[in-house]
Design an enzyme around this catalytic site. Sequence first.
Site, PDB file in Angstrom:
ATOM      1  CB  THR A  80      43.088 -47.090  -7.270  1.00 10.71           C
ATOM      2  OG1 THR A  80      42.222 -47.074  -6.013  1.00 10.71           O
ATOM      3  CG2 THR A  80      43.080 -45.881  -7.725  1.00 10.71           C
ATOM      4  CG  ASP A  81      38.727 -49.580  -4.817  1.00 15.44           C
ATOM      5  OD1 ASP A  81      39.629 -48.617  -4.779  1.00 15.44           O
ATOM      6  OD2 ASP A  81      38.250 -50.054  -4.095  1.00 15.44           O
ATOM      7  CD  GLU A  82      41.935 -45.273  -2.602  1.00 16.43           C
ATOM      8  OE1 GLU A  82      41.985 -43.979  -2.342  1.00 16.43           O
ATOM      9  OE2 GLU A  82      42.640 -45.964  -1.995  1.00 16.43           O
ATOM     10  CE  LYS A 131      46.909 -45.307  -9.976  1.00 15.53           C
ATOM     11  NZ  LYS A 131      48.283 -45.968 -10.554  1.00 15.53           N
ATOM     12  CE1 TYR A 134      47.423 -43.667  -5.390  1.00 14.10           C
ATOM     13  CE2 TYR A 134      45.205 -43.997  -4.425  1.00 14.10           C
ATOM     14  CZ  TYR A 134      46.221 -44.370  -5.045  1.00 14.10           C
ATOM     15  OH  TYR A 134      46.302 -45.732  -5.597  1.00 14.10           O
TER      16      TYR A 134
HETATM   17  P1  NAD Z   1      53.836 -48.758  -3.703  1.00 15.20           P
HETATM   18  O1  NAD Z   1      53.978 -47.388  -3.064  1.00 15.20           O
HETATM   19  O2  NAD Z   1      54.349 -49.809  -2.633  1.00 15.20           O
HETATM   20  O3  NAD Z   1      54.980 -48.816  -4.772  1.00 15.20           O
HETATM   21  C1  NAD Z   1      55.324 -47.841  -5.880  1.00 15.20           C
HETATM   22  C2  NAD Z   1      56.457 -48.127  -6.640  1.00 15.20           C
HETATM   23  O4  NAD Z   1      56.670 -47.390  -7.565  1.00 15.20           O
HETATM   24  C3  NAD Z   1      57.604 -48.132  -5.689  1.00 15.20           C
HETATM   25  O5  NAD Z   1      58.612 -49.007  -5.921  1.00 15.20           O
HETATM   26  C4  NAD Z   1      58.501 -46.736  -6.029  1.00 15.20           C
HETATM   27  O6  NAD Z   1      59.646 -46.565  -5.816  1.00 15.20           O
HETATM   28  C5  NAD Z   1      57.895 -46.557  -7.453  1.00 15.20           C
HETATM   29  N1  NAD Z   1      57.812 -45.210  -8.315  1.00 15.20           N
HETATM   30  C6  NAD Z   1      57.296 -44.120  -7.418  1.00 15.20           C
HETATM   31  N2  NAD Z   1      57.428 -43.142  -8.369  1.00 15.20           N
HETATM   32  C7  NAD Z   1      58.048 -43.541  -9.466  1.00 15.20           C
HETATM   33  C8  NAD Z   1      58.532 -43.015 -10.634  1.00 15.20           C
HETATM   34  N3  NAD Z   1      58.421 -41.627 -10.884  1.00 15.20           N
HETATM   35  N4  NAD Z   1      59.355 -43.743 -11.551  1.00 15.20           N
HETATM   36  C9  NAD Z   1      59.409 -45.061 -11.349  1.00 15.20           C
HETATM   37  N5  NAD Z   1      58.859 -45.720 -10.110  1.00 15.20           N
HETATM   38  C10 NAD Z   1      58.504 -45.046  -9.352  1.00 15.20           C
HETATM   39  O7  NAD Z   1      52.472 -48.782  -4.515  1.00 15.20           O
HETATM   40  P2  NAD Z   1      51.539 -50.254  -4.389  1.00 15.20           P
HETATM   41  O8  NAD Z   1      50.795 -50.236  -3.463  1.00 15.20           O
HETATM   42  O9  NAD Z   1      52.482 -51.374  -4.627  1.00 15.20           O
HETATM   43  O10 NAD Z   1      50.641 -49.745  -5.848  1.00 15.20           O
HETATM   44  C11 NAD Z   1      51.300 -50.073  -6.996  1.00 15.20           C
HETATM   45  C12 NAD Z   1      50.244 -49.480  -8.104  1.00 15.20           C
HETATM   46  O11 NAD Z   1      48.900 -49.955  -7.811  1.00 15.20           O
HETATM   47  C13 NAD Z   1      49.992 -48.029  -7.949  1.00 15.20           C
HETATM   48  O12 NAD Z   1      50.009 -47.458  -9.243  1.00 15.20           O
HETATM   49  C14 NAD Z   1      48.805 -48.073  -7.076  1.00 15.20           C
HETATM   50  O13 NAD Z   1      48.148 -46.760  -7.537  1.00 15.20           O
HETATM   51  C15 NAD Z   1      47.716 -49.213  -7.571  1.00 15.20           C
HETATM   52  N6  NAD Z   1      46.884 -49.791  -6.583  1.00 15.20           N
HETATM   53  C16 NAD Z   1      47.251 -49.891  -5.423  1.00 15.20           C
HETATM   54  C17 NAD Z   1      46.221 -50.483  -4.416  1.00 15.20           C
HETATM   55  C18 NAD Z   1      46.956 -50.863  -2.892  1.00 15.20           C
HETATM   56  O14 NAD Z   1      45.908 -51.292  -2.175  1.00 15.20           O
HETATM   57  N7  NAD Z   1      48.045 -50.686  -2.584  1.00 15.20           N
HETATM   58  C19 NAD Z   1      44.952 -50.749  -4.810  1.00 15.20           C
HETATM   59  C20 NAD Z   1      44.828 -50.586  -6.045  1.00 15.20           C
HETATM   60  C21 NAD Z   1      45.661 -49.940  -7.102  1.00 15.20           C
HETATM   61  P1  TYD Z   2      44.901 -47.020   3.672  1.00  9.89           P
HETATM   62  O1  TYD Z   2      45.747 -47.975   3.833  1.00  9.89           O
HETATM   63  O2  TYD Z   2      45.779 -45.539   3.598  1.00  9.89           O
HETATM   64  O3  TYD Z   2      44.253 -47.036   2.110  1.00  9.89           O
HETATM   65  P2  TYD Z   2      42.966 -46.335   1.355  1.00  9.89           P
HETATM   66  O4  TYD Z   2      43.154 -44.978   2.119  1.00  9.89           O
HETATM   67  O5  TYD Z   2      43.919 -46.139   0.207  1.00  9.89           O
HETATM   68  O6  TYD Z   2      42.036 -46.997   1.483  1.00  9.89           O
HETATM   69  O7  TYD Z   2      43.791 -46.897   4.561  1.00  9.89           O
HETATM   70  C1  TYD Z   2      42.641 -47.860   4.650  1.00  9.89           C
HETATM   71  C2  TYD Z   2      41.538 -47.388   5.422  1.00  9.89           C
HETATM   72  O8  TYD Z   2      42.243 -47.236   6.826  1.00  9.89           O
HETATM   73  C3  TYD Z   2      41.222 -46.000   5.234  1.00  9.89           C
HETATM   74  O9  TYD Z   2      39.777 -45.888   5.739  1.00  9.89           O
HETATM   75  C4  TYD Z   2      42.010 -44.932   6.284  1.00  9.89           C
HETATM   76  C5  TYD Z   2      42.216 -45.701   7.384  1.00  9.89           C
HETATM   77  N1  TYD Z   2      43.303 -45.521   8.222  1.00  9.89           N
HETATM   78  C6  TYD Z   2      43.360 -45.637   9.436  1.00  9.89           C
HETATM   79  O10 TYD Z   2      42.069 -45.401  10.126  1.00  9.89           O
HETATM   80  N2  TYD Z   2      44.423 -45.253  10.438  1.00  9.89           N
HETATM   81  C7  TYD Z   2      45.705 -45.381   9.734  1.00  9.89           C
HETATM   82  O11 TYD Z   2      46.608 -45.108  10.424  1.00  9.89           O
HETATM   83  C8  TYD Z   2      45.672 -45.487   8.114  1.00  9.89           C
HETATM   84  C9  TYD Z   2      47.091 -45.485   7.536  1.00  9.89           C
HETATM   85  C10 TYD Z   2      44.359 -45.653   7.658  1.00  9.89           C
END
Ligand code: NAD
Ligand code: TYD
Length: 332
Positions: free
Chosen positions: A121-123, A149, A145
């Site tokens: 992630t960019d985070e 990561k 988080y």
């Molecule tokens: P999500 O929470 O929707 O899915 C995570 C999945 O991992 C779930 O299916 C969960 O059951 C599984 N999981 C959790 N712990 C586990 C374990 N110990 N063993 C096996 N499976 C396990 O997450 P997402 O939003 O789909 O993110 C997927 C990946 O992408 C993550 O690594 C996250 O850090 C990264 N990512 C997400 C975003 C975003 O905007 N959502 C952005 C950048 C990177």
């Molecule tokens: P989120 O979807 O949790 O992603 P991330 O924190 O990983 O960027 O949140 C996106 C942005 O929205 C973040 O600045 C937090 C804000 N946010 C709210 O203002 N209200 C909410 O209920 C949630 C879940 C997020």
Amino acid sequence: MKLLVTGGAGFIGSNYVHHHLENHPDDQIVVLDKMTYAGRLENLEGLPEDRCSMVEADICDRETARQTVEGCDTIVNFAAESHVDRSIEAPGEFITTDVFGTYVLLEAARDAGIRHLQISTDEVYGSIEKGSFTESSPIDPSSPYSASKAGGDMIVSAFNHTYGADSLIVRASNNYGPNQHPEKLIPLVVLNALHGDPIPVYGNGLQVRNWLFVRDFCSAIDVVLEKGEAGQVYNVGGPDEKTNIEVVKTILEMAGQDESLITHVEDRLGHDLRYSLGSEKTKGLGWEAQVSFEEGIERTVNWYRDNPEWWGALRSGEYREYYEKQYGTKLG
Ligand code: NAD
Ligand code: TYD
């Protein structure tokens, strides 16, 4: 190719499984997923049974990881605890899965002599006021988080540096689209807007995120898998930066609701103000985002509107409890 996709029942992982099988008719996928609150079998419906199988397991389980990797050509690791707010309440599981779990998979990949692509992630770069992060920007994570990561990423790099492992990293900006759990901003706002419920906006809502439609991220992953070099990091940023309040107002308008639903609530602890990613290196491999925020958000709102059976069960189970705890007093 046979891919092991860990975390494939979650939001991005499931979109990736569909995307990859649609675009690689000869490939097979094994999904390994612990099925936490974020994993949904519904996300994997409609996949060809002869090309996709499922193992319910924890990536921290060494023996299962070793056995499941057998016969696979590559691991794409999406498995993670992924929500910042939950990491603030309870960081332990994040460190276990995102750091130790990544290490277990890396070892299994190294023993089998196969590629490990880490989804990150960019985070991990932290917040940036102006300009954009590149792959050589220093790591400076702020939340439990993003720190977890970052820990996972460091082990991926160490395995390459120390053992010559074929491991590499993609770091994406905020994804959105179908199958995203409503704990995250966009689906939360969409569902609350469709129900006429208040929309919790943290602080002044002027935080900025770099939005990436999930299918664009999936195509970037395939490009990196095919052309990326071991030991390298590839950033994948979305085409649009928006403040949270802009995102909320756009969704409210699409849902036919007025702005009186917006409720400013107490800010997130340690809230990162802005994320921004430069993706020139990944573009150099031939990738480009295809979906603008305007198009992607319309597709996303329509998907949630058209799929009440997907979120109906979610809204009454574990999420309801989480929502009450997270927002109950904040929303009054
Ligand atoms: P999500 O929470 O929707 O899915 C995570 C999945 O991992 C779930 O299916 C969960 O059951 C599984 N999981 C959790 N712990 C586990 C374990 N110990 N063993 C096996 N499976 C396990 O997450 P997402 O939003 O789909 O993110 C997927 C990946 O992408 C993550 O690594 C996250 O850090 C990264 N990512 C997400 C975003 C975003 O905007 N959502 C952005 C950048 C990177
Ligand atoms: P989120 O979807 O949790 O992603 P991330 O924190 O990983 O960027 O949140 C996106 C942005 O929205 C973040 O600045 C937090 C804000 N946010 C709210 O203002 N209200 C909410 O209920 C949630 C879940 C997020």
